[in-house]
Design an enzyme around this catalytic site. Structure first.
Site, PDB file in Angstrom:
ATOM      1  N   TYR A 165      -5.908   8.274   2.356  1.00  0.00           N
ATOM      2  CA  TYR A 165      -5.370   6.967   2.744  1.00  0.00           C
ATOM      3  C   TYR A 165      -6.475   6.080   3.327  1.00  0.00           C
ATOM      4  O   TYR A 165      -6.648   4.923   2.923  1.00  0.00           O
ATOM      5  CB  TYR A 165      -4.234   7.167   3.762  1.00  0.00           C
ATOM      6  CG  TYR A 165      -3.773   5.895   4.440  1.00  0.00           C
ATOM      7  CD1 TYR A 165      -2.967   4.976   3.767  1.00  0.00           C
ATOM      8  CD2 TYR A 165      -4.142   5.609   5.760  1.00  0.00           C
ATOM      9  CE1 TYR A 165      -2.547   3.801   4.399  1.00  0.00           C
ATOM     10  CE2 TYR A 165      -3.735   4.446   6.389  1.00  0.00           C
ATOM     11  CZ  TYR A 165      -2.940   3.552   5.707  1.00  0.00           C
ATOM     12  OH  TYR A 165      -2.532   2.389   6.323  1.00  0.00           O
ATOM     13  N   ALA A 187       0.866  -1.186   0.000  1.00  0.00           N
ATOM     14  CA  ALA A 187       0.000   0.000   0.000  1.00  0.00           C
ATOM     15  C   ALA A 187       0.898   1.230   0.000  1.00  0.00           C
ATOM     16  O   ALA A 187       2.099   1.127   0.253  1.00  0.00           O
ATOM     17  CB  ALA A 187      -0.890   0.015   1.237  1.00  0.00           C
ATOM     18  N   THR A 192      -6.766  -0.809   8.538  1.00  0.00           N
ATOM     19  CA  THR A 192      -6.338   0.220   9.486  1.00  0.00           C
ATOM     20  C   THR A 192      -7.518   0.821  10.253  1.00  0.00           C
ATOM     21  O   THR A 192      -8.666   0.738   9.798  1.00  0.00           O
ATOM     22  CB  THR A 192      -5.632   1.352   8.692  1.00  0.00           C
ATOM     23  OG1 THR A 192      -5.471   2.490   9.520  1.00  0.00           O
ATOM     24  CG2 THR A 192      -6.435   1.786   7.476  1.00  0.00           C
ATOM     25  N   ASP A 193      -7.211   1.496  11.367  1.00  0.00           N
ATOM     26  CA  ASP A 193      -8.280   2.237  12.069  1.00  0.00           C
ATOM     27  C   ASP A 193      -8.570   3.574  11.370  1.00  0.00           C
ATOM     28  O   ASP A 193      -9.492   4.286  11.787  1.00  0.00           O
ATOM     29  CB  ASP A 193      -7.944   2.444  13.554  1.00  0.00           C
ATOM     30  CG  ASP A 193      -6.631   3.147  13.801  1.00  0.00           C
ATOM     31  OD1 ASP A 193      -5.833   3.295  12.843  1.00  0.00           O
ATOM     32  OD2 ASP A 193      -6.379   3.550  14.960  1.00  0.00           O
ATOM     33  N   THR A 204       1.531   4.101   2.237  1.00  0.00           N
ATOM     34  CA  THR A 204       1.175   4.305   3.645  1.00  0.00           C
ATOM     35  C   THR A 204       1.566   5.684   4.196  1.00  0.00           C
ATOM     36  O   THR A 204       1.371   5.948   5.376  1.00  0.00           O
ATOM     37  CB  THR A 204       1.841   3.225   4.517  1.00  0.00           C
ATOM     38  OG1 THR A 204       3.260   3.327   4.351  1.00  0.00           O
ATOM     39  CG2 THR A 204       1.379   1.835   4.128  1.00  0.00           C
TER      40      THR A 204
HETATM   41  N1  LIG Z   1       2.525   0.030  10.269  1.00  0.00           N
HETATM   42  C1  LIG Z   1       1.348   0.306  10.813  1.00  0.00           C
HETATM   43  O1  LIG Z   1       1.257   0.763  11.961  1.00  0.00           O
HETATM   44  C2  LIG Z   1       0.065   0.035  10.051  1.00  0.00           C
HETATM   45  C3  LIG Z   1      -1.141   0.461  10.601  1.00  0.00           C
HETATM   46  C4  LIG Z   1      -2.322   0.200   9.922  1.00  0.00           C
HETATM   47  C5  LIG Z   1      -2.293  -0.479   8.726  1.00  0.00           C
HETATM   48  N2  LIG Z   1      -1.106  -0.847   8.191  1.00  0.00           N
HETATM   49  C6  LIG Z   1      -1.120  -1.519   6.884  1.00  0.00           C
HETATM   50  O2  LIG Z   1      -0.199  -2.604   6.902  1.00  0.00           O
HETATM   51  C7  LIG Z   1       0.467  -2.705   5.645  1.00  0.00           C
HETATM   52  C8  LIG Z   1       1.968  -2.649   5.844  1.00  0.00           C
HETATM   53  O3  LIG Z   1       2.290  -1.429   6.505  1.00  0.00           O
HETATM   54  P1  LIG Z   1       3.809  -0.945   6.691  1.00  0.00           P
HETATM   55  O4  LIG Z   1       3.831  -0.033   7.849  1.00  0.00           O
HETATM   56  O5  LIG Z   1       4.717  -2.121   6.635  1.00  0.00           O
HETATM   57  O6  LIG Z   1       3.931  -0.076   5.367  1.00  0.00           O
HETATM   58  P2  LIG Z   1       5.199   0.228   4.446  1.00  0.00           P
HETATM   59  O7  LIG Z   1       6.448   0.153   5.229  1.00  0.00           O
HETATM   60  O8  LIG Z   1       4.897   1.488   3.713  1.00  0.00           O
HETATM   61  O9  LIG Z   1       5.180  -0.991   3.467  1.00  0.00           O
HETATM   62  C9  LIG Z   1       4.305  -1.053   2.382  1.00  0.00           C
HETATM   63  C10 LIG Z   1       5.073  -1.792   1.320  1.00  0.00           C
HETATM   64  O10 LIG Z   1       4.214  -2.001   0.220  1.00  0.00           O
HETATM   65  C11 LIG Z   1       5.026  -2.011  -0.926  1.00  0.00           C
HETATM   66  N3  LIG Z   1       4.197  -1.849  -2.102  1.00  0.00           N
HETATM   67  C12 LIG Z   1       3.481  -0.782  -2.493  1.00  0.00           C
HETATM   68  N4  LIG Z   1       2.849  -1.042  -3.643  1.00  0.00           N
HETATM   69  C13 LIG Z   1       3.167  -2.324  -3.988  1.00  0.00           C
HETATM   70  C14 LIG Z   1       2.827  -3.165  -5.054  1.00  0.00           C
HETATM   71  N5  LIG Z   1       2.006  -2.767  -6.026  1.00  0.00           N
HETATM   72  N6  LIG Z   1       3.350  -4.416  -5.114  1.00  0.00           N
HETATM   73  C15 LIG Z   1       4.178  -4.829  -4.160  1.00  0.00           C
HETATM   74  N7  LIG Z   1       4.528  -4.085  -3.094  1.00  0.00           N
HETATM   75  C16 LIG Z   1       4.035  -2.838  -3.011  1.00  0.00           C
HETATM   76  C17 LIG Z   1       5.957  -0.836  -0.675  1.00  0.00           C
HETATM   77  O11 LIG Z   1       7.080  -0.948  -1.496  1.00  0.00           O
HETATM   78  P3  LIG Z   1       7.980   0.373  -1.823  1.00  0.00           P
HETATM   79  O12 LIG Z   1       8.719   0.665  -0.579  1.00  0.00           O
HETATM   80  O13 LIG Z   1       8.813  -0.109  -2.933  1.00  0.00           O
HETATM   81  O14 LIG Z   1       7.024   1.443  -2.221  1.00  0.00           O
HETATM   82  C18 LIG Z   1       6.291  -1.020   0.809  1.00  0.00           C
HETATM   83  O15 LIG Z   1       7.442  -1.836   0.966  1.00  0.00           O
HETATM   84  C19 LIG Z   1      -0.094  -1.581   4.780  1.00  0.00           C
HETATM   85  O16 LIG Z   1      -1.108  -2.110   3.985  1.00  0.00           O
HETATM   86  C20 LIG Z   1      -0.679  -0.591   5.776  1.00  0.00           C
HETATM   87  O17 LIG Z   1      -1.756   0.132   5.225  1.00  0.00           O
HETATM   88  C21 LIG Z   1       0.081  -0.609   8.825  1.00  0.00           C
END
Ligand SMILES: NC(=O)c1ccc[n+]([C@@H]2O[C@H](COP(=O)([O-])OP(=O)(O)OC[C@H]3O[C@@H](n4cnc5c(N)ncnc54)[C@H](OP(=O)(O)O)[C@@H]3O)[C@@H](O)[C@H]2O)c1
Length: 260
Positions: A101, A37, A78-79, A39
């Protein structure tokens, strides 16, 4: 990939024919966990087309892959699908995202549930924990505190959530998948904290006296995207189905031996 690890393989859901993509035909997945996503919440607000592509379109492509392989889909939401007026939230509470988002994550989770029977949506927030890339908020703080560098942070006192260890999310997903559960689960551990208090716990644990944390309110941050303030999850549905499952807390996390 912004944060690759030595176990990362390339797969771009927006370019399913890319020659470097991991060979899913050979792997024949039973389950696809789609975490991809955009993010960066404020960037999404100013770049809604890119946000749509990387969050909604990429989920549509993951759905297509699930249909192709007959795989179940796990989607991390997400919330931010809520407006933050009445958190912590239950699964059935009325959604009302305040920013791009949140709207795109909601659209993606709804598509997942409609299109892939048996899929799971895990709504998570404030994820922390040990990860090779060390990029989450708590891991970054720990790294800076271990290095002993002085720093100052202004943190919102009015944004509440239920921080959760990534390891607990993985354990929970495994249980739900093994039991063929489907639908939405709000993931809550044992903490309900604002951002300032979360950082304060970490800093206090390390006994740092060269770090200044200043509590502020969200409007003074002048962020592009409106934030839901009182977020997080109740977690009652999962707790009722799995009463023996023990979530860890931020204190448990801090009381471990941190690798230097
Ligand atoms: N971390 C939190 O606290 C949190 C809270 C609520 C929800 N979430 C959800 O949990 C998930 C992971 O979060 P995160 O914190 O790990 O986010 P993140 O660090 O931004 O990781 C998202 C990853 O998705 C990759 N990506 C984007 N588009 C893609 C595609 N088309 N194909 C393959 N990979 C792709 C990005 O790659 P690039 O780096 O190359 O762009 C990035 O590595 C997300 O869906 C987010 O909405 C996270």
């Amino acid at each position: 990939m912004g944060y690759p690890t030595d176990r990362t393989v390339y797969f771009n859901t927006l370019e399913l024919e890319h020659p470097d993509n991991y060979d899913l035909d050979a792997f024949q997945p039973d389950v696809i966990v789609h975490c991809g996503a955009l993010t960066w919440v404020d960037y999404c607000e100013e770049n809604p087309e890119e946000s749509y592509l990387k969050t909604v379109q990429s989920a549509k492509e993951a759905i297509r892959l699930c249909k192709k392989y007959g795989a179940r889909l796990v989607y991390t939401s997400t919330d931010y699908v809520f407006d933050g007026t009445q958190g912590p939230y239950r699964e059935e509470d009325v959604v009302n995202p305040l920013n791009v988002y949140g709207r795109h994550k909601l659209e993606a989770e709804q598509l997942v549930l409609q299109e892939v029977p048996g899929s799971l949506v895990l709504r998570i927030t404030n994820v922390y924990g040990n990860e090779i890339r060390g990029k989450n908020f708590v891991a970054r703080l720990v790294k800076q505190l271990q290095a002993g560098v002085a720093f100052e942070l202004q943190l919102p006192y009015d944004q509440y959530a239920t921080p959760v260890n990534a390891y607990d999310i993985a354990r929970m997903a495994y249980r739900l998948l093994a039991d063929k559960k489907s639908g939405i689960y709000g993931v809550a551990s044992t903490d309900f904290l604002n951002r300032y208090h979360l950082a304060h716990k970490v800093v206090r644990h390390f006994g740092a006296n060269n770090v200044t944390l200043t509590p502020i309110d969200t409007p003074s941050l002048n962020q592009a995207a409106t934030r839901p303030l009182i977020g997080g999850f109740v977690g009652l549905k999962f707790a009722t189905e799995y009463p023996e499952f023990a979530f860890t807390s931020i204190n448990d996390y801090l009381n471990q031996e941190f690798p230097q």
